[in-house]
Design a protein around this motif. Sequence first.
Motif, PDB file in Angstrom:
ATOM      1  N   PRO A   1       0.788  -1.236   0.000  1.00  0.00           N
ATOM      2  CA  PRO A   1       0.000   0.000   0.000  1.00  0.00           C
ATOM      3  C   PRO A   1       0.817   1.283   0.000  1.00  0.00           C
ATOM      4  CG  PRO A   1       0.048  -0.934   2.202  1.00  0.00           C
ATOM      5  CD  PRO A   1       0.709  -1.934   1.290  1.00  0.00           C
ATOM      6  N   THR A   2       2.117   1.225   0.305  1.00  0.00           N
ATOM      7  CA  THR A   2       2.910   2.454   0.342  1.00  0.00           C
ATOM      8  C   THR A   2       3.718   2.666  -0.932  1.00  0.00           C
ATOM      9  OG1 THR A   2       4.733   1.308   1.474  1.00  0.00           O
ATOM     10  CG2 THR A   2       3.090   2.398   2.851  1.00  0.00           C
ATOM     11  N   ASN A   3       3.509   1.843  -1.953  1.00  0.00           N
ATOM     12  CA  ASN A   3       4.205   2.058  -3.222  1.00  0.00           C
ATOM     13  C   ASN A   3       3.940   3.468  -3.752  1.00  0.00           C
ATOM     14  OD1 ASN A   3       5.428  -0.379  -3.404  1.00  0.00           O
ATOM     15  ND2 ASN A   3       4.207  -1.184  -5.075  1.00  0.00           N
TER      16      ASN A   3
ATOM     17  N   ASN B   1       7.737  -2.926  -4.677  1.00  0.00           N
ATOM     18  CA  ASN B   1       7.391  -4.338  -4.898  1.00  0.00           C
ATOM     19  C   ASN B   1       8.531  -5.309  -4.609  1.00  0.00           C
ATOM     20  OD1 ASN B   1       4.874  -3.424  -5.837  1.00  0.00           O
ATOM     21  ND2 ASN B   1       5.623  -3.298  -7.930  1.00  0.00           N
ATOM     22  N   LEU B   2       9.610  -4.840  -3.978  1.00  0.00           N
ATOM     23  CA  LEU B   2      10.721  -5.743  -3.701  1.00  0.00           C
ATOM     24  C   LEU B   2      10.520  -6.456  -2.380  1.00  0.00           C
ATOM     25  CD1 LEU B   2      13.937  -3.752  -4.688  1.00  0.00           C
ATOM     26  CD2 LEU B   2      12.551  -5.282  -6.075  1.00  0.00           C
ATOM     27  N   ASP B   3      10.861  -7.754  -2.347  1.00  0.00           N
ATOM     28  CA  ASP B   3      10.938  -8.406  -1.055  1.00  0.00           C
ATOM     29  C   ASP B   3      12.228  -7.944  -0.387  1.00  0.00           C
ATOM     30  OD1 ASP B   3      13.055  -9.792  -2.195  1.00  0.00           O
ATOM     31  OD2 ASP B   3      11.909 -11.597  -2.559  1.00  0.00           O
ATOM     32  N   LEU B   4      12.387  -8.273   0.877  1.00  0.00           N
ATOM     33  CA  LEU B   4      13.524  -7.751   1.625  1.00  0.00           C
ATOM     34  C   LEU B   4      14.874  -8.304   1.145  1.00  0.00           C
ATOM     35  CD1 LEU B   4      11.630  -7.750   4.977  1.00  0.00           C
ATOM     36  CD2 LEU B   4      12.419  -5.737   3.749  1.00  0.00           C
ATOM     37  N   PRO B   5      14.974  -9.600   0.748  1.00  0.00           N
ATOM     38  CA  PRO B   5      16.247 -10.041   0.162  1.00  0.00           C
ATOM     39  C   PRO B   5      16.588  -9.283  -1.125  1.00  0.00           C
ATOM     40  CG  PRO B   5      14.952 -11.935   0.859  1.00  0.00           C
ATOM     41  CD  PRO B   5      14.054 -10.737   0.978  1.00  0.00           C
ATOM     42  N   SER B   6      15.587  -9.000  -1.967  1.00  0.00           N
ATOM     43  CA  SER B   6      15.841  -8.269  -3.206  1.00  0.00           C
ATOM     44  C   SER B   6      16.270  -6.839  -2.925  1.00  0.00           C
ATOM     45  CB  SER B   6      14.589  -8.270  -4.090  1.00  0.00           C
ATOM     46  OG  SER B   6      14.231  -9.584  -4.451  1.00  0.00           O
TER      47      SER B   6
ATOM     48  N   ARG C   1       9.660  -1.074   5.748  1.00  0.00           N
ATOM     49  CA  ARG C   1      10.068  -1.494   7.081  1.00  0.00           C
ATOM     50  C   ARG C   1       9.448  -0.625   8.180  1.00  0.00           C
ATOM     51  NH1 ARG C   1      16.164  -2.339   4.910  1.00  0.00           N
ATOM     52  NH2 ARG C   1      15.518  -0.468   3.808  1.00  0.00           N
ATOM     53  N   GLU C   2       9.193   0.648   7.867  1.00  0.00           N
ATOM     54  CA  GLU C   2       8.551   1.505   8.867  1.00  0.00           C
ATOM     55  C   GLU C   2       7.114   1.059   9.118  1.00  0.00           C
ATOM     56  OE1 GLU C   2       7.883   6.256   9.839  1.00  0.00           O
ATOM     57  OE2 GLU C   2       9.004   5.642   8.061  1.00  0.00           O
ATOM     58  N   LEU C   3       6.406   0.678   8.062  1.00  0.00           N
ATOM     59  CA  LEU C   3       5.049   0.165   8.230  1.00  0.00           C
ATOM     60  C   LEU C   3       5.071  -1.157   8.997  1.00  0.00           C
ATOM     61  CD1 LEU C   3       2.009   0.164   7.687  1.00  0.00           C
ATOM     62  CD2 LEU C   3       2.474  -0.805   5.423  1.00  0.00           C
ATOM     63  N   LEU C   4       6.031  -2.031   8.669  1.00  0.00           N
ATOM     64  CA  LEU C   4       6.126  -3.321   9.344  1.00  0.00           C
ATOM     65  C   LEU C   4       6.489  -3.167  10.824  1.00  0.00           C
ATOM     66  CD1 LEU C   4       7.967  -5.372   6.559  1.00  0.00           C
ATOM     67  CD2 LEU C   4       5.545  -5.512   7.198  1.00  0.00           C
ATOM     68  N   GLU C   5       7.188  -2.073  11.165  1.00  0.00           N
ATOM     69  CA  GLU C   5       7.500  -1.814  12.570  1.00  0.00           C
ATOM     70  C   GLU C   5       6.239  -1.506  13.377  1.00  0.00           C
ATOM     71  OE1 GLU C   5      10.145  -1.965  14.561  1.00  0.00           O
ATOM     72  OE2 GLU C   5      11.263  -2.868  12.933  1.00  0.00           O
ATOM     73  N   ARG C   6       5.179  -1.074  12.689  1.00  0.00           N
ATOM     74  CA  ARG C   6       3.949  -0.671  13.372  1.00  0.00           C
ATOM     75  C   ARG C   6       2.936  -1.815  13.477  1.00  0.00           C
ATOM     76  NH1 ARG C   6       3.206   5.265  12.890  1.00  0.00           N
ATOM     77  NH2 ARG C   6       5.139   6.134  12.067  1.00  0.00           N
TER      78      ARG C   6
ATOM     79  N   VAL D   1      14.864   8.633  -6.944  1.00  0.00           N
ATOM     80  CA  VAL D   1      13.565   9.005  -6.386  1.00  0.00           C
ATOM     81  C   VAL D   1      13.158   7.883  -5.435  1.00  0.00           C
ATOM     82  CG1 VAL D   1      11.123   9.394  -6.855  1.00  0.00           C
ATOM     83  CG2 VAL D   1      12.847  10.335  -8.406  1.00  0.00           C
ATOM     84  N   SER D   2      13.064   8.203  -4.157  1.00  0.00           N
ATOM     85  CA  SER D   2      12.695   7.188  -3.169  1.00  0.00           C
ATOM     86  C   SER D   2      12.197   7.873  -1.908  1.00  0.00           C
ATOM     87  CB  SER D   2      13.891   6.290  -2.838  1.00  0.00           C
ATOM     88  OG  SER D   2      13.549   5.346  -1.840  1.00  0.00           O
ATOM     89  N   HIS D   3      11.291   7.166  -1.209  1.00  0.00           N
ATOM     90  CA  HIS D   3      10.785   7.672   0.065  1.00  0.00           C
ATOM     91  C   HIS D   3      11.125   6.708   1.194  1.00  0.00           C
ATOM     92  CE1 HIS D   3       8.643  10.758  -2.136  1.00  0.00           C
ATOM     93  NE2 HIS D   3       8.146   9.834  -2.918  1.00  0.00           N
ATOM     94  N   ASP D   4      12.180   5.910   0.976  1.00  0.00           N
ATOM     95  CA  ASP D   4      12.612   4.931   1.974  1.00  0.00           C
ATOM     96  C   ASP D   4      13.888   5.450   2.635  1.00  0.00           C
ATOM     97  OD1 ASP D   4      13.641   2.786   3.412  1.00  0.00           O
ATOM     98  OD2 ASP D   4      12.995   1.287   1.961  1.00  0.00           O
ATOM     99  N   PRO D   5      13.792   6.083   3.806  1.00  0.00           N
ATOM    100  CA  PRO D   5      14.966   6.691   4.437  1.00  0.00           C
ATOM    101  C   PRO D   5      16.089   5.697   4.708  1.00  0.00           C
ATOM    102  CG  PRO D   5      12.935   7.386   5.544  1.00  0.00           C
ATOM    103  CD  PRO D   5      12.571   6.268   4.607  1.00  0.00           C
ATOM    104  N   ARG D   6      15.735   4.497   5.122  1.00  0.00           N
ATOM    105  CA  ARG D   6      16.771   3.511   5.448  1.00  0.00           C
ATOM    106  C   ARG D   6      17.530   3.097   4.189  1.00  0.00           C
ATOM    107  NH1 ARG D   6      15.773  -2.005   8.967  1.00  0.00           N
ATOM    108  NH2 ARG D   6      17.726  -3.051   8.459  1.00  0.00           N
ATOM    109  N   PHE D   7      16.812   2.906   3.096  1.00  0.00           N
ATOM    110  CA  PHE D   7      17.463   2.545   1.841  1.00  0.00           C
ATOM    111  C   PHE D   7      18.401   3.666   1.388  1.00  0.00           C
ATOM    112  CE2 PHE D   7      17.169   3.116  -2.851  1.00  0.00           C
ATOM    113  CZ  PHE D   7      17.953   2.047  -3.226  1.00  0.00           C
ATOM    114  N   LEU D   8      17.942   4.911   1.461  1.00  0.00           N
ATOM    115  CA  LEU D   8      18.768   6.042   1.038  1.00  0.00           C
ATOM    116  C   LEU D   8      20.023   6.149   1.895  1.00  0.00           C
ATOM    117  CD1 LEU D   8      15.965   8.682   0.400  1.00  0.00           C
ATOM    118  CD2 LEU D   8      17.290   7.421  -1.315  1.00  0.00           C
ATOM    119  N   ASP D   9      19.884   5.849   3.166  1.00  0.00           N
ATOM    120  CA  ASP D   9      21.046   5.887   4.058  1.00  0.00           C
ATOM    121  C   ASP D   9      22.028   4.774   3.707  1.00  0.00           C
ATOM    122  OD1 ASP D   9      22.436   6.850   6.503  1.00  0.00           O
ATOM    123  OD2 ASP D   9      21.930   4.856   7.254  1.00  0.00           O
TER     124      ASP D   9
END
Length: 525
Positions: free
Chosen positions: A172-174, A477-482, A202-207, A500-508
């Motif tokens: 849902p966050t794509n 649409n990536l699984d975590l290993p991908s 991962r932020e959604l999964l943390e919740r 272009v990304s809204h995933d802070p952990r990935f960008l870091d």
Amino acid sequence: MTYLSISDITFSWPDGTPVFEGLGVAVGSGHIGLVGSNGAGKSTLLRLIAGELTPARGWVTASGRVGYLRQDLGLAPGQRVDAVLGIAGIRKALHRIESGSGDERDFDIVGNVWDVEERAVALLGRLGLHYLADSAEQLDRTLETLSGGETVLLGVVAQLLAEPEVLLLDEPTNNLDQHARERLYEVLAQFSGTVLTVSHDRELLERTDTIAELRRGELRLFGRNFSEYERIIEAEQHTARAAIRDARGDVRKQAKELVEARIKLDRRQRYGKKMYENKREPKIVMGARKRAAEVSAGKLRNSHIEKLDTAKEQLQQAEELLRDDREIRVELPGTRLYPGQDVIDLDDVRLACGPTVSLLVTGPERIALTGRNGVGKTTLLRRIAQAPPKVPWRMLPQRLDIFDERRTVFENVAATAPQASAEQIRAQLARFLFRGADADVGAAALSGGERLRAALAMLLLADPAPRLLLLDEPTNNLDLPSLEHLTQALAGFEGALLVVSHDPRFLDEIGVTRHLELTPDGLVE
């Protein structure tokens, strides 16, 4: 209390490929995050629960209405907002009644949802779609002006308007910016029913309250959030690696003892044969002694063989517990840029979506491009590609639609690197985990994670080597290993990145050095 129960679900695809065999689980109210590798069957499971697919055996029971947000909404630009929300017919009936031209059928259509327009506008506002929430008339708009992220939010509103007790969400966050994600998190936190979410966010999964992992056709529940799930898995993997070391040691020990036993038996046999030939004892005694020796030798040999087989079986069981942690390791010296080298130079370029931008990129910068949904981030990437950049470049689009679907992985990569030999291409593909026959699989048959790896191989192994990569929401649409594979591949890239990304952990993790936000007034550092 709401609930969702899956009992003895068995399902195979029409070609006979099995997906589930006797799958069962029961969950109550709360938010469950569904994780698993690409191709594990997460979306298939949601479709079975939603009733889009029929199992060969088993059944699904829910406490009430089931809402389902698909990963691919399949919406056409000409569709109206109210049609996407599923309330177009109700609105028409409602307007006929209000104008005095309604009949009994219109009252049946409206039922008890007289406030449907107000509820729709309120939900749109809660999820940040303010311009659609200005008035009920905005529900007449068509989708041409909506971004991918706004369309996803519209799909969420459509499901919530139906007031389900069980809500199924597939990624849902794509395409959602961070602001939109926060809004969605808040709305889901207030949902009182059962939520089952497939996500790599991962932020959604943390919740979440529970993590459910789908692996090898089995569903396993882990209490609490994603961090707890990762901690449990890492502890299990540590134990599995230790068990493999012990099992391998036992296999070597049993194999050695079997060899030693055979040598010992061979010596006995030679000695017995020599005694028989010399006839030092009566024939009847010699024969009895020979038969006893053969029985004893057989028991000894079988005992060692059984011990070796048992050790091998225990090793196999230990290896099955170890997850596939293969890594992409590539060196790409041809992609190297040096400080001060010009890459992109845009000066007061007006985008079709409104903003005027200026952008100067020099050297191997790693830039994150963020901004609200619909502001024009994808448009900016396309405009950069048209400029064109001052160095060889490649672009990874959101949909990964860069393949000739009729060709294999090897053939697609070979088309981008015509100067490379077949041996060189296969050696490089092996580093992207396409080893042997895996490189000869057709592009159309690739799973989501395989498609990403193949796309990365096409981009990074191209001739000339790209020194600029434009990546548009690469983690969708990536699984975590991908996702880990993507991070590993980019670690070997020595050129400039604009992501272009809204995933802070990935960008870091990919080492972003600059953050740019695209606003209606232009780029903000």
